[in-house]
Design a protein around this motif. Structure first.
Motif, mmCIF file in Angstrom:
data_model
loop_
_atom_site.group_PDB
_atom_site.id
_atom_site.type_symbol
_atom_site.label_atom_id
_atom_site.label_comp_id
_atom_site.label_asym_id
_atom_site.label_seq_id
_atom_site.Cartn_x
_atom_site.Cartn_y
_atom_site.Cartn_z
ATOM 1 N N GLU A 18 0.829 -1.198 0.000
ATOM 2 C CA GLU A 18 0.000 0.000 0.000
ATOM 3 C C GLU A 18 0.868 1.254 0.000
ATOM 4 N N LEU A 19 1.920 1.256 0.808
ATOM 5 C CA LEU A 19 2.832 2.394 0.839
ATOM 6 C C LEU A 19 3.482 2.584 -0.530
ATOM 7 N N GLY A 20 3.893 1.479 -1.152
ATOM 8 C CA GLY A 20 4.473 1.563 -2.496
ATOM 9 C C GLY A 20 3.497 2.154 -3.493
ATOM 10 N N ASP A 21 2.225 1.738 -3.395
ATOM 11 C CA ASP A 21 1.197 2.277 -4.288
ATOM 12 C C ASP A 21 0.990 3.778 -4.056
ATOM 13 N N ILE A 22 1.009 4.184 -2.792
ATOM 14 C CA ILE A 22 0.821 5.598 -2.461
ATOM 15 C C ILE A 22 1.987 6.424 -2.997
ATOM 16 N N ILE A 23 3.213 5.911 -2.840
ATOM 17 C CA ILE A 23 4.380 6.634 -3.363
ATOM 18 C C ILE A 23 4.312 6.696 -4.883
ATOM 19 N N SER A 24 3.863 5.626 -5.519
ATOM 20 C CA SER A 24 3.699 5.645 -6.982
ATOM 21 C C SER A 24 2.685 6.704 -7.401
ATOM 22 N N GLU A 25 1.588 6.800 -6.661
ATOM 23 C CA GLU A 25 0.584 7.822 -6.960
ATOM 24 C C GLU A 25 1.170 9.217 -6.757
ATOM 25 N N PHE A 26 1.944 9.381 -5.691
ATOM 26 C CA PHE A 26 2.593 10.667 -5.445
ATOM 27 C C PHE A 26 3.499 11.043 -6.615
ATOM 28 N N LEU A 27 4.282 10.090 -7.093
ATOM 29 C CA LEU A 27 5.234 10.389 -8.170
ATOM 30 C C LEU A 27 4.531 10.841 -9.448
ATOM 31 N N LYS A 28 3.265 10.483 -9.609
ATOM 32 C CA LYS A 28 2.501 10.953 -10.764
ATOM 33 C C LYS A 28 2.179 12.439 -10.652
ATOM 34 N N THR A 29 2.284 12.988 -9.439
ATOM 35 C CA THR A 29 1.956 14.400 -9.226
ATOM 36 C C THR A 29 3.146 15.333 -9.430
ATOM 37 N N VAL A 30 4.343 14.772 -9.564
ATOM 38 C CA VAL A 30 5.521 15.619 -9.754
ATOM 39 C C VAL A 30 5.910 15.631 -11.224
ATOM 40 N N SER A 31 6.705 16.590 -11.593
ATOM 41 C CA SER A 31 7.119 16.705 -12.997
ATOM 42 C C SER A 31 7.929 15.471 -13.406
ATOM 43 N N LYS A 32 7.977 15.242 -14.698
ATOM 44 C CA LYS A 32 8.724 14.104 -15.227
ATOM 45 C C LYS A 32 10.191 14.172 -14.808
ATOM 46 N N ASP A 33 10.788 15.350 -14.901
ATOM 47 C CA ASP A 33 12.199 15.504 -14.525
ATOM 48 C C ASP A 33 12.425 15.158 -13.059
ATOM 49 N N ASN A 34 11.564 15.688 -12.175
ATOM 50 C CA ASN A 34 11.703 15.401 -10.747
ATOM 51 C C ASN A 34 11.465 13.922 -10.447
ATOM 52 N N ARG A 35 10.533 13.321 -11.157
ATOM 53 C CA ARG A 35 10.250 11.890 -10.978
ATOM 54 C C ARG A 35 11.461 11.055 -11.391
ATOM 55 N N ILE A 36 12.070 11.401 -12.502
ATOM 56 C CA ILE A 36 13.250 10.670 -12.978
ATOM 57 C C ILE A 36 14.383 10.785 -11.963
ATOM 58 N N ILE A 37 14.621 11.988 -11.477
ATOM 59 C CA ILE A 37 15.690 12.195 -10.484
ATOM 60 C C ILE A 37 15.401 11.386 -9.227
ATOM 61 N N PHE A 38 14.170 11.434 -8.741
ATOM 62 C CA PHE A 38 13.786 10.721 -7.515
ATOM 63 C C PHE A 38 13.963 9.212 -7.676
ATOM 64 N N VAL A 39 13.487 8.664 -8.777
ATOM 65 C CA VAL A 39 13.586 7.213 -9.008
ATOM 66 C C VAL A 39 15.039 6.795 -9.176
ATOM 67 N N ARG A 40 15.807 7.584 -9.912
ATOM 68 C CA ARG A 40 17.231 7.233 -10.095
ATOM 69 C C ARG A 40 17.961 7.231 -8.756
ATOM 70 N N ARG A 41 17.610 8.160 -7.880
ATOM 71 C CA ARG A 41 18.291 8.260 -6.587
ATOM 72 C C ARG A 41 17.818 7.188 -5.603
ATOM 73 N N TYR A 42 16.510 7.071 -5.421
ATOM 74 C CA TYR A 42 15.997 6.236 -4.333
ATOM 75 C C TYR A 42 15.585 4.832 -4.748
ATOM 76 N N PHE A 43 15.400 4.599 -6.023
ATOM 77 C CA PHE A 43 15.094 3.239 -6.460
ATOM 78 C C PHE A 43 16.317 2.589 -7.090
ATOM 79 N N LEU A 44 17.024 3.326 -7.923
ATOM 80 C CA LEU A 44 18.202 2.774 -8.591
ATOM 81 C C LEU A 44 19.498 3.061 -7.829
ATOM 82 N N SER A 45 19.400 3.815 -6.739
ATOM 83 C CA SER A 45 20.539 4.094 -5.838
ATOM 84 C C SER A 45 21.713 4.771 -6.535
#
Length: 183
Positions: free
Chosen positions: A118-145
């Motif tokens: 559920e937390l993962g789903d909520i974070i995924s929904e949150f990431l849809k609310t940010v710009s594409k550039d910010n989403r890419i930066i966030f995923v590269r940092r916190y998912f791809l380390s």
């Protein structure tokens, strides 16, 4: 070979699925594991474990985004390997990433009440609310380390822009989770 054809090979239980997966995504999975584990041999073991876990989970799973599915398996495997090691051997990047996100993620007592999915789903929904550039930066940092320096180079932006994007996105995530009553 495209992802759908590789997934078909998994469903047919054709071992060529593993060969094709390694050919398409081996370097990326190994790099992801290495960024977390900081050890070449452990990264190779993690990469191989990822293939085996994919083999054992497809079917019944039929991932829509194959690389994301593999990366999640690889990341979780690497984090589990890190967890098993002694505290003094833990990767500095994991400690750093945990510290960065600790301000905007629920604490353990709240997290126990909220299913991890559920937390993962909520974070995924949150990431849809940010710009594409910010989403890419966030995923590269916190998912791809990836390091801030690596993200900066890959996206051709300054390190300070990466840092400020991450800072703003973490703050927005904290506010979003607060509205969802998870903080």
């Amino acid at each position: 070979m495209d992802d759908n054809k590789i997934i078909e090979l998994y469903f047919k239980r054709d071992e060529d699925a593993l060969t094709q997966t390694k050919e398409c995504y081996g370097k990326q999975l190994n790099a992801l594991a290495f960024r977390i584990l900081q050890n070449k041999e452990d990264a190779e073991e993690c990469e191989n474990d990822t293939y085996m876990k994919a083999w054992n989970s497809i079917p019944p799973q039929k991932p829509q985004h194959f690389f994301a599915y593999l990366a999640k398996i690889c990341r979780n495997t690497a984090l589990n390997m890190t967890e098993k090691s002694k505290a003094e051997k833990r990767s500095a990047i994991i400690v750093e990433l945990t510290k960065e996100l600790s301000e905007c993620l629920p604490d353990n007592s709240t997290l126990e009440k909220t299913a991890e999915q559920e937390l993962g789903d909520i974070i995924s929904e949150f990431l849809k609310t940010v710009s594409k550039d910010n989403r890419i930066i966030f995923v590269r940092r916190y998912f791809l380390s990836e390091t801030i320096s690596d993200i900066s180079k890959a996206l051709c932006i300054s390190e300070s822009k990466v840092k400020s994007s991450l800072f703003r996105t973490r703050n927005r995530l904290r506010d979003y989770l607060s509205k969802e009553e998870l903080l």
